[in-house]
Design an enzyme around this catalytic site. Structure first.
Site, short mmCIF file in Angstrom:
data_model
loop_
_atom_site.label_atom_id
_atom_site.label_comp_id
_atom_site.label_asym_id
_atom_site.label_seq_id
_atom_site.Cartn_x
_atom_site.Cartn_y
_atom_site.Cartn_z
N GLY A 1 0.76 -1.24 0.00
CA GLY A 1 0.00 0.00 0.00
C GLY A 1 0.79 1.30 0.00
O GLY A 1 0.34 2.30 -0.54
N ASP B 1 0.22 3.65 4.04
CA ASP B 1 -0.82 4.38 3.34
C ASP B 1 -1.92 4.84 4.30
O ASP B 1 -2.31 5.99 4.31
CB ASP B 1 -1.43 3.53 2.20
CG ASP B 1 -1.82 2.11 2.63
OD1 ASP B 1 -1.61 1.74 3.81
OD2 ASP B 1 -2.34 1.36 1.79
N ASP C 1 -5.98 1.95 10.08
CA ASP C 1 -7.40 1.64 10.22
C ASP C 1 -7.60 1.05 11.62
O ASP C 1 -7.70 1.80 12.59
CB ASP C 1 -7.74 0.66 9.08
CG ASP C 1 -9.21 0.33 8.96
OD1 ASP C 1 -10.02 1.25 9.09
OD2 ASP C 1 -9.54 -0.84 8.71
N GLY D 1 -5.36 -0.41 13.28
CA GLY D 1 -4.10 -0.20 13.99
C GLY D 1 -3.31 -1.49 14.18
O GLY D 1 -2.14 -1.47 14.58
N ASN D 2 -3.93 -2.61 13.86
CA ASN D 2 -3.28 -3.91 14.10
C ASN D 2 -1.96 -4.07 13.34
O ASN D 2 -0.98 -4.57 13.89
CB ASN D 2 -4.22 -5.06 13.73
CG ASN D 2 -5.41 -5.15 14.68
OD1 ASN D 2 -5.25 -5.01 15.89
ND2 ASN D 2 -6.60 -5.36 14.14
N THR D 3 -1.94 -3.65 12.09
CA THR D 3 -0.73 -3.79 11.29
C THR D 3 0.42 -3.00 11.91
O THR D 3 1.52 -3.53 12.13
CB THR D 3 -0.97 -3.28 9.84
OG1 THR D 3 -2.05 -4.00 9.28
CG2 THR D 3 0.27 -3.44 8.98
N LEU D 4 0.17 -1.75 12.22
CA LEU D 4 1.25 -0.90 12.72
C LEU D 4 1.75 -1.35 14.09
O LEU D 4 2.95 -1.32 14.35
CB LEU D 4 0.83 0.56 12.70
CG LEU D 4 1.01 1.16 11.30
CD1 LEU D 4 0.23 2.46 11.15
CD2 LEU D 4 2.49 1.38 10.98
N LYS E 1 -8.03 6.58 9.93
CA LYS E 1 -9.47 6.35 10.23
C LYS E 1 -9.57 6.04 11.71
O LYS E 1 -9.73 4.87 12.09
CB LYS E 1 -9.96 5.12 9.47
CG LYS E 1 -10.41 5.33 8.06
CD LYS E 1 -11.05 4.02 7.59
CE LYS E 1 -11.02 3.87 6.11
NZ LYS E 1 -11.38 2.50 5.68
P1 IMP Z 1 -5.06 -1.90 9.91
O1 IMP Z 1 -4.13 -3.02 10.29
O2 IMP Z 1 -6.49 -2.26 10.18
O3 IMP Z 1 -4.70 -0.56 10.50
O4 IMP Z 1 -5.09 -1.80 8.37
C1 IMP Z 1 -4.11 -1.38 7.62
C2 IMP Z 1 -4.31 -1.86 6.20
O5 IMP Z 1 -5.69 -2.16 5.85
C3 IMP Z 1 -3.90 -0.76 5.27
O6 IMP Z 1 -2.50 -0.74 5.08
C4 IMP Z 1 -4.69 -1.10 4.03
O7 IMP Z 1 -3.98 -2.05 3.26
C5 IMP Z 1 -5.96 -1.74 4.52
N1 IMP Z 1 -7.08 -0.75 4.50
C6 IMP Z 1 -7.69 -0.19 5.56
N2 IMP Z 1 -8.64 0.66 5.19
C7 IMP Z 1 -8.64 0.67 3.85
C8 IMP Z 1 -9.41 1.39 2.85
O8 IMP Z 1 -10.31 2.21 3.11
N3 IMP Z 1 -9.10 1.11 1.55
C9 IMP Z 1 -8.12 0.23 1.19
N4 IMP Z 1 -7.39 -0.44 2.08
C10 IMP Z 1 -7.64 -0.23 3.40
MG MG Z 2 -1.54 -1.78 3.57
#
Ligand code: IMP
Ligand code: MG
Length: 180
Positions: free
Chosen positions: A50, A106, A109, A111-114, A137
């Site tokens: 991303g 990118d 969302d 936060g799990n990935t980070l 978000k």
């Molecule tokens: P998290 O681990 O939930 O914070 O998600 C991070 C990843 O979810 C991002 O790096 C994106 O790849 C994906 N993601 C979250 N929201 C969106 C969105 O609105 N559009 C596309 N990808 C998203």
């Molecule tokens: Mg991503």
């Protein structure tokens, strides 16, 4: 519409941030980060896929020496959103011990990935770790983390373009949009 096979038919795009708007924002962010990291040993860690476009644009606005590393993460769960189960598919290759790390993604969302990436990189003993995301978000957060640098705070809408995908498409769309 850059989805090869019209993945979402009968829907129109609503542009949230135009190419010009993004360029201006990224320039501001890059210039600021260039000041903040001046004279520091900086390693930018870009999360694939991303953040490839944001990283390329942001680092070119940072007029300082820096290293770039890439990591690939994957989260199991539904296709669009990440689950809590984040797996590191590809680690960085360089040594970050004693260096200052700036993780670039990118969007944040849940936060799990980070959180997973920070935990992982901490074990390599960098002197500092900060996080920079283009989009945030906060209403979807499942875990306590706030990025240090944010381009835009957005509501809970699914967005694409500028690195963000739907299916395997739209990452190369130069603006950020949603479907309606
Ligand atoms: P998290 O681990 O939930 O914070 O998600 C991070 C990843 O979810 C991002 O790096 C994106 O790849 C994906 N993601 C979250 N929201 C969106 C969105 O609105 N559009 C596309 N990808 C998203
Ligand atoms: Mg991503």
């Amino acid at each position: 519409m850059r989805g090869e096979n019209n993945l979402i038919e009968n829907k129109t795009e609503r542009v949230l941030y135009s190419r010009e708007t993004i360029q201006k924002k990224v320039k501001e962010m890059g210039n600021k980060l260039g000041e903040i990291y001046k004279g520091k040993n900086l390693v930018v860690v870009s999360l694939l896929k991303g953040s490839f476009i944001f990283t390329a644009d942001l680092t070119r606005e940072m007029d300082i020496p820096l290293e770039v590393e890439f990591m690939t993460t994957e989260s199991y769960g539904s296709g669009e959103y990440s689950s809590g189960n984040v797996k590191i598919l590809q680690d960085i290759r360089g040594d970050i011990e004693g260096k200052n790390v700036l993780i670039v993604d990118d969007i944040i969302d849940t936060g799990n990935t980070l959180v997973k990436v920070i935990e992982h990189l901490k074990k390599k003993n960098p002197s500092s770790i900060e996080v920079c995301v283009m989009l945030d978000k906060p209403s979807r957060r499942q875990i306590d983390i706030s990025p240090d640098y944010v381009g835009y705070v957005i509501p809970d809408v699914f967005i694409v373009g500028y690195g963000l995908n739907y299916g395997d498409y739209y990452r190369n769309t130069p603006y950020i949009f949603t479907f309606e």
